[in-house]
Motif scaffolding. Structure first.
Motif, PDB file in Angstrom:
ATOM      1  N   LEU A 268       0.840  -1.209   0.000  1.00 16.29           N
ATOM      2  CA  LEU A 268       0.000   0.000   0.000  1.00 16.29           C
ATOM      3  C   LEU A 268       0.875   1.260   0.000  1.00 16.29           C
ATOM      4  O   LEU A 268       0.586   2.240  -0.681  1.00 16.29           O
ATOM      5  CB  LEU A 268      -0.940  -0.001   1.210  1.00 16.29           C
ATOM      6  CG  LEU A 268      -2.055  -1.055   1.157  1.00 16.29           C
ATOM      7  CD1 LEU A 268      -2.823  -1.105   2.478  1.00 16.29           C
ATOM      8  CD2 LEU A 268      -3.006  -0.771  -0.006  1.00 16.29           C
ATOM      9  N   HIS A 269       1.955   1.224   0.781  1.00 19.31           N
ATOM     10  CA  HIS A 269       2.914   2.334   0.819  1.00 19.31           C
ATOM     11  C   HIS A 269       3.438   2.612  -0.596  1.00 19.31           C
ATOM     12  O   HIS A 269       3.411   3.751  -1.077  1.00 19.31           O
ATOM     13  CB  HIS A 269       4.048   1.955   1.771  1.00 19.31           C
ATOM     14  CG  HIS A 269       5.205   2.906   1.793  1.00 19.31           C
ATOM     15  ND1 HIS A 269       5.489   3.709   2.872  1.00 19.31           N
ATOM     16  CD2 HIS A 269       6.167   3.192   0.861  1.00 19.31           C
ATOM     17  CE1 HIS A 269       6.568   4.436   2.592  1.00 19.31           C
ATOM     18  NE2 HIS A 269       7.001   4.138   1.385  1.00 19.31           N
ATOM     19  N   GLU A 270       3.885   1.544  -1.288  1.00 22.58           N
ATOM     20  CA  GLU A 270       4.432   1.717  -2.644  1.00 22.58           C
ATOM     21  C   GLU A 270       3.362   2.154  -3.626  1.00 22.58           C
ATOM     22  O   GLU A 270       3.627   2.957  -4.518  1.00 22.58           O
ATOM     23  CB  GLU A 270       5.093   0.420  -3.122  1.00 22.58           C
ATOM     24  CG  GLU A 270       6.300  -0.027  -2.300  1.00 22.58           C
ATOM     25  CD  GLU A 270       7.364   1.043  -2.176  1.00 22.58           C
ATOM     26  OE1 GLU A 270       7.542   1.836  -3.121  1.00 22.58           O
ATOM     27  OE2 GLU A 270       8.024   1.106  -1.126  1.00 22.58           O
ATOM     28  N   LEU A 271       2.136   1.622  -3.457  1.00 22.43           N
ATOM     29  CA  LEU A 271       1.045   2.048  -4.332  1.00 22.43           C
ATOM     30  C   LEU A 271       0.765   3.541  -4.153  1.00 22.43           C
ATOM     31  O   LEU A 271       0.389   4.230  -5.095  1.00 22.43           O
ATOM     32  CB  LEU A 271      -0.219   1.238  -4.048  1.00 22.43           C
ATOM     33  CG  LEU A 271      -0.348  -0.075  -4.817  1.00 22.43           C
ATOM     34  CD1 LEU A 271      -1.573  -0.840  -4.366  1.00 22.43           C
ATOM     35  CD2 LEU A 271      -0.416   0.183  -6.327  1.00 22.43           C
ATOM     36  N   GLY A 272       0.953   4.029  -2.911  1.00 22.39           N
ATOM     37  CA  GLY A 272       0.807   5.466  -2.656  1.00 22.39           C
ATOM     38  C   GLY A 272       1.735   6.273  -3.560  1.00 22.39           C
ATOM     39  O   GLY A 272       1.305   7.178  -4.278  1.00 22.39           O
ATOM     40  N   HIS A 273       3.034   5.877  -3.575  1.00 17.61           N
ATOM     41  CA  HIS A 273       3.994   6.546  -4.470  1.00 17.61           C
ATOM     42  C   HIS A 273       3.530   6.418  -5.923  1.00 17.61           C
ATOM     43  O   HIS A 273       3.508   7.388  -6.676  1.00 17.61           O
ATOM     44  CB  HIS A 273       5.366   5.865  -4.399  1.00 17.61           C
ATOM     45  CG  HIS A 273       6.101   6.065  -3.108  1.00 17.61           C
ATOM     46  ND1 HIS A 273       6.410   7.303  -2.604  1.00 17.61           N
ATOM     47  CD2 HIS A 273       6.633   5.168  -2.240  1.00 17.61           C
ATOM     48  CE1 HIS A 273       7.087   7.150  -1.473  1.00 17.61           C
ATOM     49  NE2 HIS A 273       7.228   5.869  -1.230  1.00 17.61           N
ATOM     50  N   ALA A 274       3.183   5.170  -6.300  1.00 20.61           N
ATOM     51  CA  ALA A 274       2.921   4.865  -7.704  1.00 20.61           C
ATOM     52  C   ALA A 274       1.702   5.613  -8.227  1.00 20.61           C
ATOM     53  O   ALA A 274       1.727   6.149  -9.341  1.00 20.61           O
ATOM     54  CB  ALA A 274       2.746   3.362  -7.877  1.00 20.61           C
TER      55      ALA A 274
ATOM     56  N   PHE B 264      11.883   5.348   9.693  1.00 14.24           N
ATOM     57  CA  PHE B 264      13.057   5.001   8.903  1.00 14.24           C
ATOM     58  C   PHE B 264      13.034   5.681   7.527  1.00 14.24           C
ATOM     59  O   PHE B 264      14.021   6.256   7.083  1.00 14.24           O
ATOM     60  CB  PHE B 264      13.171   3.487   8.743  1.00 14.24           C
ATOM     61  CG  PHE B 264      14.340   3.076   7.897  1.00 14.24           C
ATOM     62  CD1 PHE B 264      15.637   3.195   8.390  1.00 14.24           C
ATOM     63  CD2 PHE B 264      14.167   2.601   6.612  1.00 14.24           C
ATOM     64  CE1 PHE B 264      16.727   2.847   7.611  1.00 14.24           C
ATOM     65  CE2 PHE B 264      15.246   2.244   5.825  1.00 14.24           C
ATOM     66  CZ  PHE B 264      16.529   2.366   6.330  1.00 14.24           C
ATOM     67  N   ASN B 265      11.851   5.630   6.883  1.00  8.11           N
ATOM     68  CA  ASN B 265      11.765   6.193   5.537  1.00  8.11           C
ATOM     69  C   ASN B 265      11.899   7.709   5.504  1.00  8.11           C
ATOM     70  O   ASN B 265      12.239   8.279   4.476  1.00  8.11           O
ATOM     71  CB  ASN B 265      10.455   5.789   4.866  1.00  8.11           C
ATOM     72  CG  ASN B 265      10.621   4.547   4.029  1.00  8.11           C
ATOM     73  OD1 ASN B 265      11.300   4.576   3.011  1.00  8.11           O
ATOM     74  ND2 ASN B 265      10.048   3.458   4.464  1.00  8.11           N
ATOM     75  N   MET B 266      11.571   8.370   6.609  1.00  8.90           N
ATOM     76  CA  MET B 266      11.633   9.826   6.608  1.00  8.90           C
ATOM     77  C   MET B 266      13.014  10.358   7.002  1.00  8.90           C
ATOM     78  O   MET B 266      13.220  11.566   7.075  1.00  8.90           O
ATOM     79  CB  MET B 266      10.534  10.430   7.481  1.00  8.90           C
ATOM     80  CG  MET B 266       9.141  10.356   6.839  1.00  8.90           C
ATOM     81  SD  MET B 266       9.084  10.906   5.108  1.00  8.90           S
ATOM     82  CE  MET B 266       9.280  12.677   5.319  1.00  8.90           C
TER      83      MET B 266
ATOM     84  N   LEU C 240      16.124   7.275   0.165  1.00 12.17           N
ATOM     85  CA  LEU C 240      14.937   7.012   0.979  1.00 12.17           C
ATOM     86  C   LEU C 240      13.914   8.120   0.735  1.00 12.17           C
ATOM     87  O   LEU C 240      14.254   9.198   0.275  1.00 12.17           O
ATOM     88  CB  LEU C 240      15.299   6.979   2.466  1.00 12.17           C
ATOM     89  CG  LEU C 240      16.240   5.858   2.924  1.00 12.17           C
ATOM     90  CD1 LEU C 240      16.479   5.987   4.425  1.00 12.17           C
ATOM     91  CD2 LEU C 240      15.637   4.509   2.590  1.00 12.17           C
ATOM     92  N   ASP C 241      12.648   7.849   1.107  1.00 19.26           N
ATOM     93  CA  ASP C 241      11.591   8.842   0.860  1.00 19.26           C
ATOM     94  C   ASP C 241      11.945  10.203   1.461  1.00 19.26           C
ATOM     95  O   ASP C 241      11.769  11.238   0.829  1.00 19.26           O
ATOM     96  CB  ASP C 241      10.269   8.355   1.460  1.00 19.26           C
ATOM     97  CG  ASP C 241       9.781   7.107   0.745  1.00 19.26           C
ATOM     98  OD1 ASP C 241      10.226   6.881  -0.392  1.00 19.26           O
ATOM     99  OD2 ASP C 241       8.974   6.372   1.329  1.00 19.26           O
ATOM    100  N   GLY C 242      12.449  10.183   2.698  1.00 22.20           N
ATOM    101  CA  GLY C 242      12.809  11.439   3.353  1.00 22.20           C
ATOM    102  C   GLY C 242      13.877  12.179   2.564  1.00 22.20           C
ATOM    103  O   GLY C 242      13.872  13.406   2.469  1.00 22.20           O
TER     104      GLY C 242
END
Ligand SMILES: [Zn+2]
Length: 378
Positions: free
Chosen positions: A67-73, A158-160, A166-168
């Protein structure tokens, strides 16, 4: 970057695949949850119950990462950035976006979309846990929702971390880009910070290891290595993509490379070509027409005493077994072809006449020279 992977489903035209490394992590995670985490927080349950909880937790995490990756996509897709696929691998997921964002604003929203989904998941899982505790749901269920709330929180934190890629780090790069209106500069700074953070994790991991905390030390060390490598690779990829955009193979190829006639024997080939020019790979021609190529590995397949008797024609890789490019081929496409086929040399032909040879080394040498010149003149 990835090893073997297989596709499992597609959502809104986006292929979703699993890298084999994820299966390893899935097994490791289920095991850690079933014998460590759940028995510690919820004692006195049967071991098969812990295993069910462990597998449920692993599958739940799998869905959350997806779901996290789908958010980006989906945000990328909404902004007309083509998405090739989503791959789940050892450190989570990655949405492969084929094009760089056109504006810092788009980059910002694509990057932040994943963590926003994860924050929502933290809230939903936490709410479910509270609801479950109040309404007396079985501890097996509440245990899993509580775990998912916690793990999503860790994913967000972690991602931020502002360490590119990384996303952050992407958010950080978008802000730098917006501030100075210079994407190359923003990429440089963000990837240095990312690589620096990777180094920090490596050293901190080693100290933690030496201090006796083996598991966390090892994890930090591996994550640090991964981050450092990813930051450096993202930076190179950015420059390579930019330098090669709109360029043709013609600009980077060696014209009229040394070609071997197909009618000579292997001994002649070694004496007259390999010892003279030290290349890895030689196109084989019949008059001017490309009929194949030969490299040392083909020669090695024949015992040395037979070399005078065996002709190049006999052992060469035939023309039908590999792809060639033309001088007009886009340079970035040629590089992608090298990546896909794993061969670092491409032969350049026009109507099957050999006109040039393109090697990854030449390509990168030229690019790194250009980058060096540019960075000095900044
Ligand atoms: Zn993400």
């Amino acid at each position: 970057m990835f090893g073997r992977k297989f596709n499992i489903l597609s959502v809104a035209g986006i292929q979703i695949g699993i890298d084999l490394s994820w299966l390893f992590i899935a097994a490791l995670l289920s095991w850690t949850l079933a014998v460590g985490y759940f028995p510690f927080y919820y004692p006195d349950l049967a071991s098969n119950v812990y295993w069910l909880m462990g597998i449920a937790g692993m599958l739940g995490l799998f869905v959350c990462i997806l779901l996290h990756e789908l958010g980006h996509a989906l945000v990328a897709k909404y902004n007309n950035l083509p998405i090739s696929q989503i791959t789940l691998f050892i450190f989570g997921g990655i949405a492969e976006i084929k094009k760089e964002s056109q504006t810092p604003k788009v980059e910002f929203w694509v990057a932040i979309a994943g963590p926003i989904v994860s924050v929502l998941l933290v809230l939903v899982m936490h709410a479910l846990t509270l609801l479950g505790e109040k309404s007396g749901w079985p501890v097996q269920v509440v245990g899993v929702t509580a775990y998912l709330a916690l793990i999503n929180l860790i994913i967000v934190i972690f991602n931020m971390i502002p360490a590119f890629p990384l996303d952050g780090g992407r958010v950080f790069r978008a802000l730098l880009w917006w501030w100075k209106n210079d994407l190359a500069w923003a990429t440089k700074i963000a990837s240095y910070v990312g690589a620096g953070f990777g180094l920090f994790l490596i050293f901190y991991g080693v100290f933690t290891l030496l201090g006796g905390n083996f598991i966390s030390g090892l994890w930090m060390f591996i994550l640090g290595l991964f981050l450092h490598k990813a930051a450096t690779a993202s930076r190179t990829q950015f420059y390579v993509g930019r330098e090669l955009k709109g360029e043709k193979v013609e600009k980077f190829m060696v014209k009229d490379p040394i070609a071997v006639p197909q009618e000579i024997n292997l001994k002649e080939f070694i004496d007259q070509y390999v010892y003279q020019s030290h290349h890895h790979l030689y196109p084989v021609v019949d008059l001017d027409n490309l009929v194949g190529y030969i490299s040392l590995s083909e020669v090695k397949s024949v015992p040395a005493e037979d070399w005078p008797k065996v002709y190049v024609k006999k052992v060469m890789v035939p023309r039908s077994a590999f792809q060639t490019v033309t001088p007009d081929t886009n340079a970035l496409e040629a590089l992608n072809l090298m990546n896909e086929t794993g061969s670092t040399t491409l032969l350049v032909t026009v109507r099957n006449q050999l006109v040039g040879m393109l090697t990854a080394q030449d390509l990168f040498k030229l690019i790194s020279l250009k980058i060096e010149l540019e960075e000095k003149s900044r």
